[in-house]
Design a protein around this motif. Structure first.
Motif, PDB file in Angstrom:
ATOM      1  N   LEU A 158       0.801  -1.221   0.000  1.00  0.00           N
ATOM      2  CA  LEU A 158       0.000   0.000   0.000  1.00  0.00           C
ATOM      3  C   LEU A 158       0.842   1.285   0.000  1.00  0.00           C
ATOM      4  N   PRO A 159       1.836   1.436   0.873  1.00  0.00           N
ATOM      5  CA  PRO A 159       2.638   2.674   0.828  1.00  0.00           C
ATOM      6  C   PRO A 159       3.338   2.885  -0.516  1.00  0.00           C
ATOM      7  N   LEU A 160       3.807   1.793  -1.116  1.00  0.00           N
ATOM      8  CA  LEU A 160       4.488   1.901  -2.403  1.00  0.00           C
ATOM      9  C   LEU A 160       3.529   2.373  -3.492  1.00  0.00           C
ATOM     10  N   ILE A 161       2.315   1.855  -3.478  1.00  0.00           N
ATOM     11  CA  ILE A 161       1.294   2.280  -4.451  1.00  0.00           C
ATOM     12  C   ILE A 161       0.982   3.761  -4.285  1.00  0.00           C
ATOM     13  N   LEU A 162       0.746   4.194  -3.040  1.00  0.00           N
ATOM     14  CA  LEU A 162       0.374   5.586  -2.786  1.00  0.00           C
ATOM     15  C   LEU A 162       1.491   6.548  -3.178  1.00  0.00           C
ATOM     16  N   ARG A 163       2.744   6.177  -2.883  1.00  0.00           N
ATOM     17  CA  ARG A 163       3.874   7.032  -3.274  1.00  0.00           C
ATOM     18  C   ARG A 163       3.992   7.135  -4.787  1.00  0.00           C
ATOM     19  N   ARG A 164       3.842   6.013  -5.470  1.00  0.00           N
ATOM     20  CA  ARG A 164       3.966   6.016  -6.931  1.00  0.00           C
ATOM     21  C   ARG A 164       2.864   6.850  -7.583  1.00  0.00           C
TER      22      ARG A 164
END
Length: 427
Positions: free
Chosen positions: A408-414
């Motif tokens: 989830l954090p990786l998706i939101l950052r991207r």
């Protein structure tokens, strides 16, 4: 976008939810007919075929949809996928036949060795990459929904007959795999006309473009396949591990617990199936804000009702477990409650998985899936020995948590980065 997803998902939901309820009843009838111990044996025999089937099912439909949307040669993609599927089918069936004796002996089920070898034909049949890819790309979700309904109705009929006639373990194992196979045959037939039409309409200009992208397509499919392999523990291998570490009876009880939780998965599954091709399309159009908003909104819409259902089911657990299944399962009452709660939270976050894949994180997906499933296996082996089925539930909770925390954090950052860059370009 949300309206379109709900409309498409409702088609699959009607079929998947109906199939899930029928499968739920089939498990209840099977348990009443066989008892917890014998049902555990059925679970372990079925799990052998299903684990190997998963291992040799490349899930290449994801690559098909991705590269169909990128305008690649559709005929070339279908041919490449068919070759991959055929190779995996032959190899998987051979492995299942060769190791059936070893597996059966390890659980003192050697009398069912020949049954397992015959049931290995399901692995040869269950290669659905082209069928699923074509049908989802064309948004023919009714055909996909009917696959589950056909299998569930047929198996429900078989379990009623098995209960009525007091039939053996072999009957329940074989009929389950046969009815699954008939559902596979149905979607193969549904996609055949379209697939043949695409193959006939192939032109030479597109063929050259397909060759230029062949390595990239094969690499994507291989990575997806490796990810599917690493995700086997949480899908089927856990049944075998519970039988080996805890007991055969616990494997049967665990199968029932998972079947109860599967009803919620059948609600979210259709949404994810329509979300993946839709997200691919939006990403191609650089509509990153829509992807982010849709994902977060779906998570919230799933989380609230899921928790409400879990609370109601937990309060009344003593009544419905005894009525539907068996009083013997009440020994695992708190295991069931804990699993339902954890599964409800994990189910609400399932929209992150198709978004993560659509963003192209296939390598990271493999690493995350592999690492979290290693934790699951180690957790079952260590905690299961000391805490029984509760230890297994705790291990699954860790697997779910790690998957969400890493993705989830990786998706939101991207998505935030892409949105900022898009705004900068337009200003």
């Amino acid at each position: 976008m949300i309206t379109k997803l709900i409309r498409q998902a409702s088609i699959l939901l009607s079929g998947n939810l109906s199939a899930s309820i029928l499968n739920f009843l089939s498990v209840a009838i099977s348990l009443k007919a066989l008892g917890v111990e014998s049902f555990g044996q059925v679970t372990l025999l079925q799990a052998y075929i299903l684990v190997i089937s998963l291992a040799f099912n490349p899930q290449a439909w994801q690559g098909m949809i991705r590269y169909f949307n990128l305008g690649q040669d559709k005929a070339g993609l279908i041919v490449a996928t068919l070759k991959y599927d055929l190779f995996c089918a032959i190899l998987g069936t051979s492995v299942a036949i060769l190791f059936a004796q070893v597996y059966a002996d390890s659980f003192k089920l050697s009398e069912y060795t020949q049954l397992l070898q015959w049931c290995s034909a399901y692995i040869l049949l269950n290669q659905t990459s082209v069928a699923i890819g074509v049908l989802r790309y064309q948004e023919r979700y009714k055909a996909l929904a009917l696959q589950n309904i056909i299998s569930a109705v047929l198996f429900f009929g078989c379990t009623v007959i098995g209960y009525w006639k007091n039939l053996s373990i072999s009957f329940f194992v074989a009929t389950y795999l046969i009815t699954l196979g008939l559902g596979v045959v149905f979607i193969q037939l549904q996609c055949s006309r379209c697939a043949i039409s695409i193959l006939k309409s192939n032109d030479r200009a597109c063929e050259q473009l397909s060759k230029m992208q062949k390595n990239e397509f094969n690499h994507f499919n291989f990575t997806v396949h490796m990810t599917a392999l690493s995700d086997i523990p949480v899908k089927q291998l856990d049944n075998i591990l519970v039988g080996a570490v805890v007991s055969v009876g616990a494997a049967g009880a665990y199968r029932v617990i998972k079947q109860i939780a599967t009803i919620s998965t059948k609600v979210t599954g259709p949404l994810n199936q329509v979300l993946y091709p839709e997200v691919n399309l939006l990403l191609a159009e650089k509509a990153y804000e829509k992807v982010k908003n849709a994902m977060l909104k779906i998570i919230f819409l799933l989380l609230v009702p899921s928790l409400v259902v879990v609370v109601l089911a937990s309060v009344s657990i003593s009544y419905w477990v005894s009525a539907i299944f068996s009083d013997d399962l009440l020994v695992y009452k708190w295991d069931i409650v804990t699993f339902l709660l954890v599964h409800a939270i994990a189910t609400a976050f399932t929209p992150i998985h198709p978004v993560f894949l659509a963003l192209g994180y296939v390598k990271r997906l493999f690493i995350i899936t592999f690492f979290s499933n290693v934790i699951l296996c180690v957790g079952i082996l260590l905690l299961g020995q000391h805490l029984g089925l509760l230890g297994v539930v705790i291990a699954i909770s860790l697997q779910y948590l790690l998957t969400i925390v890493f993705k989830l954090p990786l998706i939101l950052r991207r998505l935030a980065k892409e949105i900022d860059e898009s705004i900068t370009l337009h200003t």
